[in-house]
Every structure is written in C-alpha cells, then in structure tokens.
Design an enzyme around this catalytic site. Structure first.
Site, PDB file in Angstrom:
ATOM      1  N   GLU C 283      37.695  25.582  48.670  1.00 49.73           N
ATOM      2  CA  GLU C 283      36.557  26.269  48.059  1.00 49.73           C
ATOM      3  C   GLU C 283      35.462  25.265  47.692  1.00 49.73           C
ATOM      4  O   GLU C 283      34.278  25.545  47.842  1.00 49.73           O
ATOM      5  CB  GLU C 283      37.029  27.041  46.814  1.00 49.73           C
ATOM      6  N   GLU C 286      33.731  24.475  50.749  1.00 50.38           N
ATOM      7  CA  GLU C 286      32.935  25.630  51.173  1.00 50.38           C
ATOM      8  C   GLU C 286      31.634  25.686  50.388  1.00 50.38           C
ATOM      9  O   GLU C 286      30.556  25.901  50.965  1.00 50.38           O
ATOM     10  CB  GLU C 286      33.731  26.929  50.960  1.00 50.38           C
ATOM     11  N   CYS C 310      39.651  34.379  43.986  1.00 52.31           N
ATOM     12  CA  CYS C 310      41.103  34.318  43.767  1.00 52.31           C
ATOM     13  C   CYS C 310      41.636  35.455  42.918  1.00 52.31           C
ATOM     14  O   CYS C 310      42.825  35.538  42.667  1.00 52.31           O
ATOM     15  CB  CYS C 310      41.515  32.978  43.193  1.00 52.31           C
ATOM     16  N   SER C 330      33.534  33.665  48.297  1.00 49.70           N
ATOM     17  CA  SER C 330      34.190  32.598  49.032  1.00 49.70           C
ATOM     18  C   SER C 330      35.169  33.251  50.006  1.00 49.70           C
ATOM     19  O   SER C 330      35.802  34.250  49.685  1.00 49.70           O
ATOM     20  CB  SER C 330      34.942  31.704  48.057  1.00 49.70           C
ATOM     21  N   LYS C 369      47.752  41.780  42.511  1.00 51.80           N
ATOM     22  CA  LYS C 369      48.327  40.934  43.570  1.00 51.80           C
ATOM     23  C   LYS C 369      49.333  41.718  44.402  1.00 51.80           C
ATOM     24  O   LYS C 369      49.597  41.386  45.548  1.00 51.80           O
ATOM     25  CB  LYS C 369      48.972  39.703  42.943  1.00 51.80           C
ATOM     26  N   GLU C 372      47.126  43.230  46.861  1.00 55.02           N
ATOM     27  CA  GLU C 372      46.594  42.200  47.748  1.00 55.02           C
ATOM     28  C   GLU C 372      47.602  41.827  48.832  1.00 55.02           C
ATOM     29  O   GLU C 372      47.256  41.698  50.010  1.00 55.02           O
ATOM     30  CB  GLU C 372      46.229  40.955  46.922  1.00 55.02           C
ATOM     31  N   GLU C 377      44.820  42.260  56.089  1.00 57.36           N
ATOM     32  CA  GLU C 377      44.382  40.914  56.490  1.00 57.36           C
ATOM     33  C   GLU C 377      45.429  39.864  56.153  1.00 57.36           C
ATOM     34  O   GLU C 377      45.309  38.727  56.576  1.00 57.36           O
ATOM     35  CB  GLU C 377      43.090  40.519  55.758  1.00 57.36           C
ATOM     36  N   CYS C 527      43.615  35.122  34.121  1.00 56.32           N
ATOM     37  CA  CYS C 527      44.963  35.564  34.498  1.00 56.32           C
ATOM     38  C   CYS C 527      45.925  35.593  33.314  1.00 56.32           C
ATOM     39  O   CYS C 527      46.872  36.377  33.298  1.00 56.32           O
ATOM     40  CB  CYS C 527      45.545  34.659  35.559  1.00 56.32           C
TER      41      CYS C 527
END
Ligand SMILES: Cc1cc2nc3c(=O)[nH]c(=O)nc-3n(C[C@H](O)[C@H](O)[C@H](O)COP(=O)(O)O)c2cc1C
Ligand code: SF4
Ligand code: SF4
Ligand code: SF4
Ligand code: SF4
Ligand code: FES
Ligand code: FES
Lengths: 154, 387, 597
Positions: C283, C286, C310, C330, C369, C372, C377, C527
């Site tokens: 990241e 990036e 994230c 990102s 999550k 996710e 993907e 988190c």
C-alpha cells in the site's frame, strides 16, 4: 424517466429535501397512486438522503400510507365502538357482497379496496366510512348500495 | 334542556371574530397582560391532560432565541371525540387567531396545525381561511404565519412528542420526557402545543376578559367545554356545556332512559356505571374528558366494549415500549381466554395487576391510560367479563 | 462548570453532575439497575422499561436510564412495586419470545435470559404469544443471522446502524402489535445496504442478531487427518480474547492465544500481522506510485486521495454509498485475504503441501470478514483463499469447548513462515494504525530517515473515537529518486465508524476535504471495536484495548513493516518486487459498485 420519478421530483421540488418533507411527499405519492411502491421509496430515499429502510419504516407506521397496491377508491369503514354498536357489521357485509371482496382486499379491476379503520370522528352519526377523503355517515345497507353504485360509474 | 345543564355559547357563538377584531385588539396589548389574563382565567388544556395553558406559554416565553413554534393539535383521534372537527368546520378563524396570540406571547413566528388524515376533507376550507388570516396578519403587522401538516392515520400522533416526530418525517414514537416541548419540541426548539379548543378558549378570554370567563365552570374546571355525545342517546351530537356538572344530570339529559354506563373521555378514559352517576363530576376534579361522552344502555355487552377498546389500543400503540406493546395484547387475549373458560376467573386479577403496571411504567399517555377503561370496566362489570 | 446535584438512592447519598441520569448515578453508588435497551454507546431510547425505579412522591415509576437527576430526589430501586413491574415486563417480553434457550446461540450469554434467571421466572405469567406469530429468520447472509423470534425490539441495533454507522440498513417498521425490526421491505440482509460490520450483533442483547458461526466446520477440519489446517489471527483479537474468557479488558494475551490455538489442534499457528506488514509495503508503494503518476506524469486517470482497503465493512459501504470513489480505494486486499492467497501458494510451496489439502482459517475481530472471505474475487490461489472466518467470540467458544484453562496457559510463539510480526502490524488493530504504519515505512522509503516523531510514534494520526482526525506531514530532504516529493505536505485523514467515514467522503465529494491519503475503519475505534469482539464492547472497554495495542507496539523489537524479516524473505523468494506481477495477481483486487437503495 418514469412517470413516478417525475411525480417524486415534483413533490421534492415543492416540499424540499429535508426530512420534515417526508410525510407530505409520501402523502403526495399515495394521493396520486393509492400506494407507495418499493421503487418510489428508493427514489424518495435518494432525494432526501435517507436509507430506504428509513422510508419504509416511516411509511409502514401510518395506516393511510399504504405500501401495498390499493384500488382507485379506498373504502375505510370505522370499526370503533359507536359505529360497531350501530351496525358496522352489516355495512361491511353489504360492501363485501357488492364488491365481491373481503376486508383487506382490492377488486380485480383495481377500482375498490375495502379496509377497516379506527374512529373517524363521526361517532354521533355512525356507522361511518371514508372513501378516499370523503366521509359518509349514518350508513344503512341501502345507503351504502347507492353510494357504491355512484362510485362504480366514476 | 334541564336547568342544571347550562348550555353555553362561547366557542361557537358569542362572537365569531369577524375580520379578526379580537386578534387586532389583543396584539396591541402588552404580552404580560395577555398572559396574565390567561392565567387569571384558570384555563386548562382541552386536549385531555389539562395542563394550565398560561404556565405552558410562560415556560416557552422564557426560553431564549426566536426560533420557536406554536402547534395546534388537531389530531383528534380519541374514540368518541369529534368536537375539534366541529370547531374547525364552524369557527376555524378563532383557532388561527388563538394561535397568532400565542405566537405573539411566546415570540414565535411560525405556527403549524397538525390535522389528522381522517379530516383531510377540511383542508381546502382551512387553507382558504389561512389565506384570509395571512392577509389580515399582514395588515396588522403580525409576523406569524400558519401552515397545515397532515397526519396519516395514527392515533398516537396526537401525543405531543409523537406529533413532533411525525412532523419531522419520522415514525410517531413518543419521546422521553424531559425535555418537555416548551424546552425542546418541534425540531428540538421551544414549542407550545395546544388543542384546537384551547386556542379558541384563549381567544374568548381575550375577548370577554378573565372575570367573565371565570364565571363559567367550577374552581378546578374553569370555562365551558365542547362535548361530543354519542352511543345510546337520542341526542347524539356536539354540545357546549359548563364544566363541573354531575354525570347524573348529564345522563338525565342525554340518556335514553336505560343508561347502564357512560364512558367519559374516550377509550383512554373511565367507564362510570349507573350506581356511580350521582357522585361523579365531569371535570378535572372528577373524571376529566377531552370531550368524549359515550353512552351505553343495558342492551350492550361491556365485554364487547372493552374488547373493542383493547383492539384499538393494540393497533394504535406505537409499539416501542414493552408494557404497552405486549401488555395491550395480553389484556385482549386474556379477557378472551377467561371468556372462553381457558383461563380461570382469577386470571382477571392478574390482568388487573398487569394493567396497573402498564399505568405506572408505560412511556407515554397511551399505554398509561389503558388501565383506566380496563380496570373501570372489569371492576364494575365483572359478570359480563365471565359469562 | 457543571452543577453538582445531590440525591438519595436507596437511602445512600449520591452527588453527581447535573444532567447525569438516575441509572448512572446509581452505578456510581454501586447500585445495579437492570437494563435492556440502554447501551453506553447509543442515545437513550427508554423503551424496554425494565430500568424503572420509584421516586418518592410520584405515582408512576420512572425509567432510570432516561431521567436526569434533580436536587433532593429520593429514589428507590428495589421496592415491591418496582419488583413486580420489572417482573411483569420481563414476563411480557418472554411471552412474545421464542425462548427455547437450549437451541439458541446466545444461551448463557444473553441479557434477557440473565434477567429472567435473576427474577426466578417459573411458569409463564401470561399467555404465550410467540407461537401465534409468523416470525422470520433471515439466514441467507454469510456473516449475520437475524432471527425475529428472539427479538425484544429494544432498537439497539437500529440506533447502532444509524448513529454509529449512518447506514440504517435496519429500522423499525410497522406499528403496535406488528412492530418489528426490518430491512427495506423485509428483504434479506444480503440484498440491502448492510455492510456486515456486526456492530448491531455486538450490541444485540439477545439471540436476534448473531454471527453465522463456523465452529463445527473448523473442528471438522481439525479432526480431518488429510487436512493441513493453518490459522491466522488478527492484531485486535489478542487484546480482547481474554475478555471472552473471563479476564478483564485491556489484557494482552498473544502468547496464551497462540498456546491455545496449538492445543486446539491447528497444524500451523500463524499471524495476520505478517500480511499486515505486507499490506504496508504494497500500500505504501501504491501511494507513492499514485503520487508520482499524479505529480510527475500528470496522469489524469490516477485517483487521489487514496483510501485504505483493509476494512471490509468500509469496502461494502463505499461500494453502496460512494461507488464513484471506488478507483480511490487502494487495490490492496485486506491482510486476511493476502494471507489466505499466500497460504495456498507461497506457504504450500515452502511446506511442500498440496493447496487443496490446506484449510485456511482466520480469527478476526470482525463479522464483515466472513462476508469478505466469500467474495468471488477472493479465490486467487485457485481455491477459497480463506475457508472459514471465526470471530474473537467464536474462538473463545472453542477454547471453552476444549476445556482449556486459558489464564494458566504459558506464552507460546507463532510458527514460522508467515508468523512474524512487527509493532507496525500490531497497531493495525486500532484507528489510525494503518496510517501510522504506512507513514513509518513510506517516509523512510522517500527520505531514508525514520519518521520525525519521538519513538516513531506518529501521534498526530492516532485517531480517536467520535471525530475525524486530520494531519499533515512535511516531506523534505528526500532521496534523489523521490525529489518530486520535496516540500510536499502529505495530507492525511483518519476516521473510524462509518458515520465518520461518510463525513470524510462527503467532504471529499464537495471539495472541502483535500487529502492524499485516507484511512477508514468501519468500526468505532477501529478493529479493536469490531463487530466480532467480545460482548460487551463499549467506549471504556475500547479505550483499554487501545492502550493494550500501543503497549504491545512499544514492546516489539521491530516496529516498522519493512524491517519484518519474513517480509523481506517473501519478496526475495516469491513475490519479486512490491506491486510486481505476482503481487498484483495474489495481493490486489478490484471492487464492485452496488446499488445505493
Ligand atoms: C395517546 C394520546 C393521544 C392524544 N391525542 C390528542 C389529540 O388528538 N388532540 C389533542 O389535542 N391532544 C391529544 N393528546 C394530548 C397531547 O399530548 C397534549 O397534551 C395536548 O395536545 C396539549 O394541549 P392542551 O394543553 O391544549 O390540552 C393525546 C395524548 C396522548 C397520550
Ligand atoms: S405507551 Fe404505547 S404508545 Fe406510548 S410509547 Fe409506549 S408503546 Fe408507544
Ligand atoms: S435470546 Fe436469550 S432468552 Fe431468547 S432463546 Fe436465546 S438465550 Fe434464551
Ligand atoms: S451489520 Fe452493520 S451495517 Fe449491517 S445492519 Fe448491522 S450495524 Fe447495520
Ligand atoms: S435485533 Fe436485537 S438489538 Fe435489535 S431490537 Fe431486536 S433484540 Fe434489540
Ligand atoms: S366510532 Fe366510528 S366514527 Fe367514531
Ligand atoms: S434500559 Fe431504561 S428503558 Fe430500557
């Protein structure tokens, strides 16, 4: 853009994008379409920057903001005590027989919906009912037949 | 009409405030004088709770800032009540004038009338009258405009804080109190909310003065009251009467000779059986009413009456608080079960206790008042509940 | 200056600030009043009414959570009147309730059940209403199950979703006896704007909103001798897991957690921290590459500001709410998904395992999550990169099921290959952590020097709850290849909780927010306040977890991601260069615009 989108745009332009306009907008949609569809609700949510669930939650709170399709003429018969004492049952029966639907239903031709409601403020002249905005009181089966016959031709 | 029941002609007659003459006269007076008159008159709210009107206005007046609101509660939904409809039909001008006086007193520039959806047919005429009002107000230099908001079929929106929520575009769920409306009402701004009839009373006090006004009614219940009489009566209709009368006299006048009970104050009021007519005073010192008087003769099943009320509450409860949402359902299925014999007779005692809990724990007046009709009907007509 | 108010509660004199509620005043006097709709993080609803108390001189009881104290007040919390009223209220709730506790996920951990047991409810007082109802159970979502038959309508979830998350996927619908908690038109949660953040799950007092749990599936994998089960644990889990096992908030239990996981039978106990460090490398590069393409190449197709990616709750939120800003995200996968992709490629290669026999488990503070891991993907290894996601709570359940005495376990260390961690990775667990970790690395790449803050603690970006934190860092004396950044003031913004994320995005949209780099965590506090964390979670508990995280960071020998030796190794042995071909294939992803309403 569909006709309904136009309606909502118009209502939003008239009342504004604040949440305080939500009731008048929902009322405006019902006035036009007899109910508020899911598509209308998402459109209203978008315009007022609310979530769709919030619009749905608000609409379902109010007895007159229908969220299922209703007929062009919504009949609401008072079921509260005075009207009940003065023969509301017979009125409902007459309406059910004439329209061939039960309470809660809409005629096939989408012309009439038959609903019950709470006190309309015409207790001294019960039984009473609303058809859209108009009130009819001191009802008898004969009177109901005459009223509905007129609406059938509207 | 019997000599005990004095008909009054204050709200509807006396003076229809043609061209807003009383308004014109009143707005020229100092605010303190106006509020003093209202205070001296002893006027208490006509929406049911009976809060002293002058106090309410004073609290709002003392709040800083100039974003304040005056709201006229025209959500009249209490079963058996139709007097506000009559007032709005016959003398809407008096209502708007009363609101404008309130605006002047508390320093508000904006007034709303919350009109129940069931009265939508009144809207065109009311709007016409508002146009008339605004023209007059402009001429008199009164900076106070009035707008109408419609309800959409929810009795609970007559509760003041639920009404604000509804006007704010939300579900009509009553708020916690405090804060009270005079501190944080509509849009959390200081707000005076009064019943339709209350505003008219203020106007009439301004017109005839508190001294004359006070001559009507009793010490605790000053003035006249518009009653909506319905049920088993040959004279159903609207009557303006003095407060503080004995129920016995009322029944004499309006009953059909076979009156078994009178429900005073609608579904959320009390049921008075024949044996108590004599000792019951209609007014804040006795049984208060927002105007609803429902008369039942001996052909009526009080079980059916109660069942009808409970049905009403179950549907019209906003549903947010436990005692009211679930309590109303339990009371209804409870009396059904006793009637069917599925529950023993003493289950009624259990239900009485439950209704008492609802009264002392519910979040708003709706849940709190279910016990009124429940206990007064069950206590007085127990056999009818069972057999 | 707030005024002091004096009152008496159950005969005890109490002095509190003006505006305090009776409930909080009682807490101060060590008097416990039962509550259901009240939650420290939310505005007061006052709708359950179990918290009623008696006030001297008042006929009606008052809801202590909603009533402010007043001078001279005398309150009684335990009179006969109060007890009967509370009992009635709990009995009423139970009469509406599908109370088959033994079939309920919240059995033993349910506020309604706790009150019922305290009140010694026996034979039901009232008639059963639950069985006359048609309650819906929405079990079509990967992360969250909504069971209306266990809902007490306290509206905590509704307030959470609106106030903390500004999503309002849930609202109250209908009225009176029909009143219920509902999505738009009662659609299943997966069809609406719900982000799966689980904040509502964390606050639901009953079993009406729960995570979809995969405890049995994970045991099955562990027991299957043909499977090699790897487990990764996220940084925020190790500062909260203790709470699920009876320890006080704010304890760091990293070593015990590793020991427990080994005893549960996982074949390899690894660390999401490793891929958190990797995320920082990817990241960070990036961001620098985007800055270069904008500032030097003047490439109009490059989107700035760049936003972190994230937090999967945040991803789904932006996909629904600001889809036009997806290019600003990102492209880095979350550490969990990077880990998953590498577990079945790099790790498999290194350990000489057939990826099809690897079961990859992650322990997360997060319910989003779970969703996710099920995104289409997320199969770049050719398999499900992550097979099952457990929350901190589910791991707590497994540890209890296994009969381990957690507190007495010795500290153990993670296995190697993808098991090493740095302080930079640890702070991923708190708001501002990704930003700080990225700055520690990016600044050093560009200038060759450490970030200019004492103890490399980039305190200006350390987010706090309930605010949007903006900070800027001046870049000077760059290394030659980065001289296009000389004198650039890098503008950063940090927000936690989606309500604040929305504010940031709105400011970007209307031009008032001018940033290079945005860090968003969907949950309040980051988190550590995730939807999968132990219940209760509230502001006080979050702040203890946060302190623990920074303590852990300070105690780490290595505190910068680019110094993680295993990270260096993976680039040398497997990935090549940051943003290289392999990285692109395994560690980066793309996003899907979703409907807003
Ligand atoms: C359930 C419920 C319904 C009510 N409905 C009305 C109503 O329809 N009209 C009204 O004026 N007040 C109604 N009230 C009383 C209002 O909350 C409020 O007290 C009143 O509008 C104040 O006006 P007043 O002081 O002039 O009486 C209702 C209260 C409750 C609890
Ligand atoms: S008492 Fe009834 S109407 Fe009032 S807040 Fe409670 S549920 Fe709503
Ligand atoms: S939600 Fe609580 S009370 Fe209800 S079944 Fe589950 S554990 Fe029992
Ligand atoms: S998971 Fe998050 S977004 Fe979804 S309903 Fe719950 S609080 Fe709202
Ligand atoms: S789902 Fe849970 S938090 Fe939401 S209202 Fe029901 S019980 Fe309360
Ligand atoms: S009871 Fe029917 S109108 Fe009032
Ligand atoms: S905790 Fe106070 S009313 Fe629910």
């Amino acid at each position: 853009m569909t006709a309904n989108n136009n309606l909502i745009k118009e209502l939003v332009n008239q009342y504004g994008r604040d949440r305080t306009s939500l009731m008048p907008i929902l009322q405006g949609v019902v006035e036009q379409n007899n109910y508020i569809s899911d598509v209308d609700m998402t459109e209203i949510a978008k315009e007022l920057d609310l979530s769709a669930a919030q619009v749905f939650g608000t609409a379902t709170f109010y007895a007159f903001l229908d969220t299922v399709p209703r007929g062009r003429f919504v009949i609401r018969v008072c079921k509260t005590i005075t009207c009940d004492m003065h023969g509301k049952k017979l009125i409902i029966q007459t309406l059910e027989d004439m329209l061939k639907i039960k309470v809660g239903e809409t005629t096939q031709d989408k012309k009439f919906s038959l609903l019950e409601t709470n006190c309309l403020g015409w207790c001294h002249k019960g039984p009473s009912m609303l058809i859209n905005h108009d009130v009819y009181s001191e009802l008898t089966p004969e009177k109901v037949q005459k009223i509905i016959a007129e609406y059938i031709h509207k | 009409m019997s000599e005990f029941l004095k008909r009054v002609d204050l709200i509807f007659g006396e003076y229809s405030d043609q061209k807003y003459k009383t308004l014109e006269k009143t707005v020229k007076r100092p605010t303190e004088d106006i509020i003093k008159d209202v205070l001296d008159s002893g006027l208490r709210g006509r929406g049911g709770a009976g809060f002293p009107t002058a106090m309410k206005w004073k609290f709002a007046m003392e709040q800083p800032g100039d974003e304040k609101y005056v709201i006229c509660n025209a959500d009249e939904g209490e079963p058996g009540t139709f007097k506000d409809r009559e007032i709005l039909t016959k003398v809407p001008r008096k209502v708007f004038a009363g609101m404008a006086i309130c605006g002047k007193v508390i320093g508000a520039k904006k007034g709303y009338m919350y009109l129940r959806g069931e009265y939508r047919y009144l809207l065109p005429d009311l709007l016409k009258e508002i146009e008339e009002y605004e023209k007059t107000a402009k001429g008199l230099g009164i900076d106070f405009s009035i707008e109408i908001r419609m309800g959409s079929g929810a009795y609970i929106c007559g509760e003041e804080s639920a009404l604000f929520e509804s006007m704010e575009g939300k579900r009509g769920e009553p708020r916690n109190k405090p804060p009270y409306p005079t501190i944080a009402g509509y849009l959390s701004k200081p707000t005076v909310i009064n019943n339709v009839e209350t505003f008219v009373n203020v106007l009439m006090i301004c017109r005839i003065g508190p001294v004359k006004y006070k001559k009507l009614g009793t010490l605790d219940s000053r003035g006249s009251k518009v009653f909506s009489v319905s049920g088993d009566t040959p004279k159903a209709g609207i009557y303006e009467l003095e407060l503080g009368m004995a129920l016995e006299k009322f029944v004499e006048e309006f009953g059909d000779g076979d009156t078994k009970a009178v429900q005073v104050g609608g579904a959320s009021g009390f049921c008075v059986p024949r044996k108590k007519f004599k000792d019951t005073i209609i007014g804040f010192e006795g049984v208060p009413t927002g105007g609803s008087m429902m008369i039942f003769n001996s052909s009526r099943s009080m079980y059916n009456v109660l069942h009808n009320y409970l049905d009403f509450f179950e549907e019209e409860s906003c549903g947010q608080c436990t005692p009211c949402r679930v309590g109303c359902q339990q009371l209804r299925i409870g009396i059904e079960a006793v009637k069917r014999g599925d529950k023993p007779i003493n289950y009624l005692e259990q239900l009485m206790k439950l209704s008492e809990t609802m009264k002392i724990t519910a979040k708003c007046g709706l849940g709190q008042s279910v016990a009124n009709s429940f206990s007064s009907i069950v206590n007085n007509f127990k056999e009818e509940m069972i057999y | 200056m707030t005024k002091e108010i004096n009152l008496k509660i159950d005969g005890i004199d109490v002095s509190v600030d003006d505006g305090t509620t009776i409930l909080n005043a009682a807490t101060k006097a060590n008097i416990h009043i039962p509550t259901l709709c009240y939650h420290e993080d939310l505005c007061v609803a006052g709708n359950c009414r179990v918290c009623v108390v008696e006030q001297k001189g008042s006929k009606n009881l008052i809801a202590s959570c909603a009533m402010p104290v007043s001078e001279g007040m005398e309150i009684f919390t335990n009179t006969g009147k109060v007890r009967l009223a509370r009992k009635h209220i709990i009995e009423l709730l139970l009469s509406e309730h599908n109370a088959d506790c033994t079939k309920c996920y919240k059995n033993g951990n349910c506020e309604l059940q706790m009150h019922a047991s305290e009140m010694l409810t026996g034979e039901p007082m009232f008639i059963d209403l639950a069985h006359t109802r048609k309650y819906t159970i929405d079990k079509y979502n990967m992360a969250i199950i909504k069971d209306d038959s266990r809902c007490i309508r306290c509206q905590r979830c509704v307030r959470t979703c609106e106030e903390l998350q500004s999503v309002s996927a849930l609202d109250v619908a209908y009225r009176g006896n029909h009143m219920k908690i509902s999505t738009f038109f009662e659609h299943p949660l997966f069809e609406v704007v719900c982000t799966n953040c689980g904040q509502c799950v964390n606050r639901c007092p009953t079993g009406a909103l729960i995570e979809r749990n995969y405890v049995d599936q994970v045991w099955d994998a562990i027991y299957d001798p043909t499977k090699h089960v790897v487990v990764q644990t996220a940084p925020a889990v190790r500062v909260a897991l203790g709470e699920a096992l009876g320890m006080p908030a704010g304890k760091i239990v990293t070593g015990k957690m590793v020991a427990a996981l080994k005893r549960l039978g996982f074949d390899s106990v690894l660390d999401t921290d490793f891929t958190a460090d990797l995320t920082i490398i990817e990241e960070g590069h990036e961001l620098l590459s985007r800055l270069k393409r904008v500032l030097v190449d003047k490439d109009p197709t490059v989107a700035l500001p760049m936003a972190t990616s994230c937090s999967p709750g945040w991803i789904k939120f932006i996909e629904h709410t600001f889809p036009e800003y997806l290019p600003n995200l990102s492209t880095c996968k979350s550490p969990q998904q990077m880990f998953g992709a590498l577990a079945k490629t790099y790790y498999a290669q290194k350990r000489n395992l057939d990826p099809k026999n690897i079961v990859s488990i992650s322990i997360m503070p997060c319910t989003a999550k779970k969703f996710e891991a099920n995104r289409r993907e997320m199969r770049s290894s050719g398999y499900n990169d992550v097979d099952y996601v457990l929350t901190t709570r589910e791991l707590g359940i497994m540890i209890r099921q296994a009969g381990l005495d957690f507190e007495s376990l010795p500290d153990e260390h993670c296995d190697s290959i993808m098991g090493s961690s740095t302080g930079a990775a640890v702070i991923f667990g708190t708001t501002g952590g990704v930003m700080e970790a990225a700055l520690r690395t990016a600044y050093e790449i560009v200038t060759g020097r450490e970030v200019p803050f004492e103890g490399i603690n980039v305190t200006p970006v350390r987010g706090t709850e309930g605010e949007v934190r903006e900070a800027s860092i001046l870049i000077n004396k760059t290394l030659p290849e980065w001289n296009f950044l000389e004198g650039v003031e890098l503008k950063c913004v940090v927000a936690n909780g989606l309500a604040y994320a929305k504010k940031v995005m709105q400011s970007v949209k209307d031009g008032t927010g001018n940033y290079h780099f945005i860090e968003i965590m969907a949950c309040p506090g980051g988190c550590l306040g995730g939807g999968g964390q132990p219940i209760p979670t509230n502001r006080e508990i979050r702040s203890k977890r946060k302190a623990a995280i920074y303590e852990e960071d300070m105690g780490m020998p290595i505190r910068k991601s680019h110094e993680n030796p295993e990270v260096a190794e993976i680039y040398k042995d497997f990935l090549g260069t940051p943003l290289g071909h392999k990285s692109h294939e395994l560690l980066h992803t793309h996003y899907t615009p979703r409907k807003r309403y």
